[in-house]
Write an enzyme that holds these catalytic residues in place. Structure first.
Site, mmCIF file in Angstrom:
data_model
loop_
_atom_site.group_PDB
_atom_site.id
_atom_site.type_symbol
_atom_site.label_atom_id
_atom_site.label_comp_id
_atom_site.label_asym_id
_atom_site.label_seq_id
_atom_site.Cartn_x
_atom_site.Cartn_y
_atom_site.Cartn_z
ATOM 1 N N LYS A 117 11.392 48.421 -30.456
ATOM 2 C CA LYS A 117 12.116 49.239 -30.018
ATOM 3 C C LYS A 117 11.841 49.398 -28.480
ATOM 4 O O LYS A 117 12.255 50.476 -27.792
ATOM 5 C CB LYS A 117 11.704 50.589 -30.538
ATOM 6 C CG LYS A 117 11.638 50.633 -32.186
ATOM 7 C CD LYS A 117 13.792 50.419 -32.793
ATOM 8 C CE LYS A 117 14.136 50.046 -33.829
ATOM 9 N NZ LYS A 117 13.338 50.040 -35.116
ATOM 10 N N SER A 119 7.754 46.204 -42.906
ATOM 11 C CA SER A 119 8.522 45.447 -42.428
ATOM 12 C C SER A 119 9.124 44.387 -42.459
ATOM 13 O O SER A 119 9.371 43.303 -42.628
ATOM 14 C CB SER A 119 9.537 46.125 -41.600
ATOM 15 O OG SER A 119 9.422 46.484 -40.174
#
Length: 297
Positions: free
Chosen positions: A46, A266
């Protein structure tokens, strides 16, 4: 080594590595590759995304100097956005649920974020409050679950990097789905150059919105928001696989032990999915996108 003008230059240069140890542990015929997209301040993909989305908005004239930036996020994107806003001189307002733990709220505030609490109502309520907050302060609402700047970043950065460094060595790309930006951007870019590479979406087995399964709680941060994001383009995805939280965490531990890669859950989910994919014969040389690292102190 050259002297960099900005640390973000290094963030954008994500390496591709062979996971020989993990692949050997699972007796695979070929080594899985991993695109390590977690070199920034938050340890997730991000960081580059937030910085670039602000740059896109500035280029269009939607974001003026000193204008507040608003997002409904209490996770890694919110943290990355707060850092990017601090470095570019924009006040950052993050809309979070009132149920957010105090320590998490404090960490976001330490990064410079101004917190706006929203009492219930789910994702739609958070987005409504974010929109109202942007209007109240004359700010720019990034709305990264629905903003095409999100997949556009991956069309310009992630997809080209993967194709350049591993395009001739892979037959599948495995990506966890959170906001939908990574898989959409990467897949649309790859499709334009090599339609033979299989695109695989990964979501938690406990929260399988994309594949139409059960929607519930899970422990894989960064993917499985509980709804299908507007950024998600199903027409460029060949396969959707689900992975349990336990299997994702196990894969993350194994790749740390056998390859020294500090993968988060993840990333572990993409690894477990790649093993599934190879087991069914749908891929022989997959690449997993690791969108975050696990922090060790």
């Amino acid at each position: 080594m050259p002297i960099l003008r900005s640390y973000y230059q290094e963030v954008y240069r994500s390496p591709v590595v062979r996971l020989d140890g993990y692949s050997g542990r699972h007796n695979l015929n070929a080594s899985i590759l991993a695109y390590l997209d977690f070199g920034g301040a938050t340890g997730t993909s991000k960081d580059g995304l937030a910085e670039t989305m602000l740059a896109f908005a500035t280029e269009r004239g939607d974001l003026k100097p000193g204008m507040p930036v608003v997002e409904a996020s209490s996770g890694s994107f919110g943290a990355a956005l707060a850092i990017s806003c601090a470095t570019t001189g924009h006040p950052c307002y993050l809309v979070v649920p009132t149920s957010l733990p105090i320590m998490r709220r404090k960490r976001l505030q330490e990064l410079g974020a101004r917190i706006v609490a929203c009492s219930g109502g789910g994702r739609r309520a958070l987005e409504r409050v974010a929109q109202e907050t942007a209007q109240r302060y004359g700010g720019y609402y990034t709305h990264y679950f629905s903003n095409d700047d999100n997949p556009e970043y991956h069309r310009r950065v992630t997809g080209p990097q993967i194709l350049k460094h591993a395009g001739e060595s892979i037959d599948a790309i495995v990506i966890g789905v959170g906001s939908g930006g990574t898989i959409t951007g990467v897949a649309e870019y790859i499709r334009a150059w090599n339609s033979m590479i299989r695109i695989v979406a990964v979501e938690p087995a406990e929260c399988a919105a994309i594949s139409g399964g059960f929607i519930g709680q899970h422990g894989i941060a960064g993917i499985g928001p509980g709804f299908v994001p507007e950024n998600y383009n199903p027409y460029v995805v060949d396969t959707v696989l689900t992975v349990t939280t336990a299997d994702a965490e196990r894969a993350a531990r194994e790749v740390l032990f056998f390859d020294g890669v500090p993968a988060c859950a993840s990333a572990g989910a993409t690894l477990a999915a790649a093993v599934q994919l190879m087991g069914t014969g749908k891929a022989k040389r997959p690449l997993c996108v690791f969108a975050g690292r696990k922090m060790y102190e």
